[in-house]
Design a protein around this motif. Sequence first.
Motif: not given
Length: 344
Positions: A272, A330, A333-334, A336-339
Amino acid sequence: MGIKIGNFNLEHGLFLAPMAGVTDKTFRQLCKRMGAEFTVSEMVCAKAMCYEQKSKKKTSELSATAILANVSYNEMPMAVQIFGSEPSYMAEAAKMIEDRSYKGCVADCPPASIDINMGCPVRKITSNGEGSALMKSPELAEEIVRAVVRAINIPVTVKIRSGWDKSNINAPELAKRLEAAGASLICIHARTKEQMYTPGIDLSIIEKTKNSVSIPVIGNGDIYSAHDAVNMIKNTGCDGVMVGRGSQGNPWIFSEISALLSGEEFVLPTAEQRFSTAIWQLEQMIIEKGERVGTAEAKKHMSWYTAGIRDSAQARREIMQASSSEQIKEIFYALIENNAPLEN
Ligand SMILES: Cc1cc2nc3c(=O)[nH]c(=O)nc-3n(C[C@H](O)[C@H](O)[C@H](O)COP(=O)(O)O)c2cc1C
């Protein structure tokens, strides 16, 4: 350790290498924040700068050259690197950079030094007798340094290679000549021109160069970790290290080297933190260069940040095909969101 360049003291001698198309102002600032103690501009053509000075073109039409030579307070200490083969143009360009008198100049201050490129292996450059071709003409190389030293008050540093090819390894002798001509520091990329960028460097040539002069010698080549840097320092006695490709997508390498040299702990950035830094760099490049150019030039940096992330090949493809900075964000961000996990 510790080096002085003009009025600037560098505790560990950690340099970001000049890389045309990579080490723009944004990346230099980022590496400085991460612990690089000295950075170098992308190379500037001395002759082009002199020609532009005499041309009738308006400043607003001016070119990349003025942008490349830009220096701002918050990235000091840095060098502006010039290339060329004619002592008079080299001296004239160096003087204009020091005085900030070249057309289109928006520099806040003079650089900490003028660096002279004697290492570029690209044919377009060497065929004009410039860059690493100067390794084959030690007298001319010396004359260039002497002319630039005479023209300016700030220090002159020189970046060289081991030699032209394996039968002509002359860095120690050349360094001695350049020191006599007034150079304040030598950085040696421990490969010949013939080797271009093929993996594997010769540490012994750094040691021999260090032992041939009394000015500081900085070692360069294939530093991809703090251990590589410490290994180079221990095995050659060099006064500092310069990192090029090892900093691409990994500006933390400077904090890592600094921590190891100081005996402190270094904590690897999380995925992240890595992606947030990438997004900061992208946004900053757009501020500096505008949406279209900033996004286009940021793509390679953005894909470097995904190296070592498991299953990131698809993300890299998407970054290269993105048509706007928002699309690139984007993608991060994806991730980061999906670790997105780091490999190993
Ligand atoms: C894309 C790229 C651009 C480069 N541009 C320059 C340059 O403008 N001036 C210079 O002296 N060296 C330039 N170099 C050479 C680097 O400064 C450095 O000497 C070389 O990459 C070896 O260091 P490394 O193994 O840490 O990358 C460039 C290298 C790369 C990969």
